[in-house]
Design a protein around this motif. Structure first.
Motif, short mmCIF file in Angstrom:
data_model
loop_
_atom_site.label_atom_id
_atom_site.label_comp_id
_atom_site.label_asym_id
_atom_site.label_seq_id
_atom_site.Cartn_x
_atom_site.Cartn_y
_atom_site.Cartn_z
N ASP A 116 21.17 -3.40 -15.78
CA ASP A 116 19.84 -2.90 -16.11
C ASP A 116 18.76 -3.79 -15.49
O ASP A 116 17.77 -3.30 -14.94
N ILE A 117 18.98 -5.11 -15.54
CA ILE A 117 18.03 -6.05 -14.94
C ILE A 117 17.98 -5.86 -13.43
O ILE A 117 16.90 -5.85 -12.82
N TYR A 118 19.15 -5.71 -12.80
CA TYR A 118 19.19 -5.55 -11.35
C TYR A 118 18.43 -4.29 -10.91
O TYR A 118 17.65 -4.33 -9.95
N GLN A 119 18.65 -3.19 -11.62
CA GLN A 119 17.91 -1.96 -11.31
C GLN A 119 16.41 -2.17 -11.43
O GLN A 119 15.63 -1.75 -10.56
N LYS A 120 15.99 -2.81 -12.51
CA LYS A 120 14.56 -3.03 -12.73
C LYS A 120 13.97 -3.92 -11.65
O LYS A 120 12.84 -3.69 -11.20
N CYS A 121 14.72 -4.91 -11.21
CA CYS A 121 14.23 -5.81 -10.17
C CYS A 121 14.03 -5.08 -8.84
O CYS A 121 12.99 -5.22 -8.19
N ILE A 122 15.04 -4.32 -8.42
CA ILE A 122 14.92 -3.57 -7.16
C ILE A 122 13.78 -2.56 -7.25
O ILE A 122 12.97 -2.42 -6.32
N ASN A 123 13.71 -1.84 -8.38
CA ASN A 123 12.65 -0.84 -8.54
C ASN A 123 11.27 -1.47 -8.60
O ASN A 123 10.29 -0.87 -8.17
N ALA A 124 11.19 -2.69 -9.14
CA ALA A 124 9.90 -3.39 -9.18
C ALA A 124 9.42 -3.70 -7.77
O ALA A 124 8.23 -3.53 -7.45
N ILE A 125 10.34 -4.13 -6.90
CA ILE A 125 9.97 -4.40 -5.51
C ILE A 125 9.54 -3.11 -4.81
O ILE A 125 8.52 -3.07 -4.12
N ILE A 126 10.32 -2.05 -5.01
CA ILE A 126 9.98 -0.76 -4.41
C ILE A 126 8.60 -0.29 -4.87
O ILE A 126 7.78 0.18 -4.07
N HIS A 127 8.33 -0.44 -6.17
CA HIS A 127 7.05 0.00 -6.73
C HIS A 127 5.89 -0.78 -6.13
O HIS A 127 4.84 -0.20 -5.79
N GLU A 128 6.03 -2.10 -5.99
CA GLU A 128 4.95 -2.91 -5.44
C GLU A 128 4.70 -2.58 -3.97
O GLU A 128 3.55 -2.52 -3.53
N VAL A 129 5.76 -2.35 -3.21
CA VAL A 129 5.59 -1.96 -1.80
C VAL A 129 4.93 -0.59 -1.71
O VAL A 129 4.04 -0.37 -0.87
N GLU A 130 5.35 0.33 -2.56
CA GLU A 130 4.76 1.67 -2.56
C GLU A 130 3.27 1.63 -2.86
O GLU A 130 2.48 2.37 -2.26
N LYS A 131 2.86 0.75 -3.77
CA LYS A 131 1.44 0.66 -4.14
C LYS A 131 0.58 0.25 -2.96
O LYS A 131 -0.45 0.85 -2.68
N TYR A 132 1.00 -0.81 -2.25
CA TYR A 132 0.15 -1.25 -1.14
C TYR A 132 0.26 -0.30 0.05
O TYR A 132 -0.70 -0.12 0.81
N GLU A 133 1.42 0.35 0.22
CA GLU A 133 1.55 1.34 1.29
C GLU A 133 0.57 2.49 1.06
O GLU A 133 -0.15 2.90 1.97
N ASN A 134 0.53 3.02 -0.16
CA ASN A 134 -0.40 4.12 -0.47
C ASN A 134 -1.85 3.68 -0.32
O ASN A 134 -2.70 4.45 0.15
N ARG A 135 -2.13 2.45 -0.71
CA ARG A 135 -3.51 1.95 -0.61
C ARG A 135 -3.96 1.90 0.85
O ARG A 135 -5.08 2.31 1.17
N VAL A 136 -3.10 1.45 1.72
CA VAL A 136 -3.46 1.35 3.14
C VAL A 136 -3.59 2.73 3.76
O VAL A 136 -4.51 3.00 4.53
#
Length: 351
Positions: free
Chosen positions: A94-114
């Motif tokens: 569960d922790i591993y999933q959350k960690c990977i998804n947290a990275i994906i989410h942060e990258v997605e946020k700045y990608e959409n912003r740009v």
């Protein structure tokens, strides 16, 4: 007359100008998930959060997962943790999933912003126009997980003839992308590209390496066995293309890359014809004489002399009679101040 090929390699420092998450911020986010998920296992929790890099933390979690799934796995780290409290595999997964998804989410946020920033989009197009005037072919490779640059270029020049006129030969995320997933094609799983980001919620074996060893698949390659993961057909194809392009390029531009990935360093060292290829490195250096950049470069590039300042600007210095040039102000605000356009023109004008 335009030279044949430019290879543009961008590392984690490149998207800083757009507010990309830093390694420190991602590491702290992951540590918070660990503290929350392993509150009942103080030994394991403390061992994991005692790492300074999110990649090291993920590597340790993966090792523990492999150990829990397959007792034949010989990971030294898993063997070490066997002597501590009992490992709760469900909590760890569960922790591993959350960690990977947290990275994906942060990258997605700045990608959409740009992608919603018209000024940033125009700057990217301006960059491509400058490079296009000098080079017959341009290949873009990145160790980052976003797809900002190819999305902007392809959306601006979407028709076939326009794409051809802008010399787009290769866009490749060497370490995966938030837009990748694995899908069943009727016979086997294969990596596919998606327009939307995929939530990481399952594990599949990669195609590379020993078929008897489980290799957890995620759309981004980080943590344990990074080079072995690249043996997956989708990623290996990019590695082969990178090597081929290095062997043919007239100019290699490296932006924001830390030279900390052995497989990429090896490709640069072994496949680049430094007697024929000019190299431009963009790195942030507060004090050139004290920086470790020279020690990094000399491992890859046959530099014959120490740096010399560029008489035209304090922002530059050179090696090998200007065949290797370094811009030392880094990536921050490059596009905002049109600095990078000047950089590209400078290197192009030396050809």
């Amino acid at each position: 007359m335009r030279k044949s090929k430019l290879v543009l390699l961008c590392g984690a420092g490149f998207p800083i100008m757009w507010g990309s998450p830093t390694s420190d911020s991602l590491t702290e986010t992951i540590k918070n998930y660990i503290r929350e998920g392993l509150s009942n296992n103080s030994t394991l929790c403390n061992k994991l959060i005692n790492n300074d890099s999110f990649e090291s933390i993920l590597a340790a979690i993966e090792s523990l997962l492999y150990y829990s799934i397959d007792d034949s796995n010989s990971s030294y780290l898993a063997s070490f943790f066997k002597c501590t409290e009992e490992i709760d595999t469900d909590s760890l997964w569960d922790i591993y999933q959350k960690c990977i998804n947290a990275i994906i989410h942060e990258v997605e946020k700045y990608e959409n912003r740009v992608l919603q920033d018209e000024t940033a989009r125009k700057s990217i197009v301006s960059l491509w126009e400058v490079l296009n005037k000098k080079f017959e072919n341009i290949s873009y490779y990145t160790t980052n997980y976003d797809e900002i640059l190819p999305y902007v270029i392809n959306s601006e020049y979407s028709c076939l003839e326009a794409t051809k006129s802008y010399n787009i030969e290769q866009f490749s995320n060497l370490h995966g992308s938030i837009h990748l997933c694995k899908k069943w094609n009727g016979q086997r799983y294969e990596v596919k590209h998606t327009d939307i980001t995929s939530i990481f919620n399952y594990a599949l074996a990669n195609d590379g390496g020993n078929p008897n060893e489980l290799m957890i698949f995620s759309p981004i390659i980080t943590g344990r066995n990074k080079t072995q993961r690249l043996m997956d057909q989708h990623f290996f194809r990019s590695i082969v293309s990178f090597a081929h392009d290095l062997s043919e390029c007239a100019v290699l531009i490296i932006i924001g890359y830390s030279f900390s990935d052995p497989h990429i360093n090896m490709l640069i060292k072994e496949y680049t014809s430094f007697d024929k290829t000019k190299v431009l490195v963009v790195d942030k250096l507060s004090n050139v004489s004290e920086s470790s950049l020279f020690n990094k470069l000399i491992q890859l590039i046959p530099i014959q002399s120490k740096y010399t300042p560029d008489n035209s600007s304090d922002d530059w210095f050179s090696y090998n009679n200007s065949t290797v040039k370094v811009y030392k102000r880094g990536c921050e605000n490059l596009f905002d101040h049109a600095t990078f356009i000047k950089i590209c023109k400078s290197i192009c004008n030396t050809l």
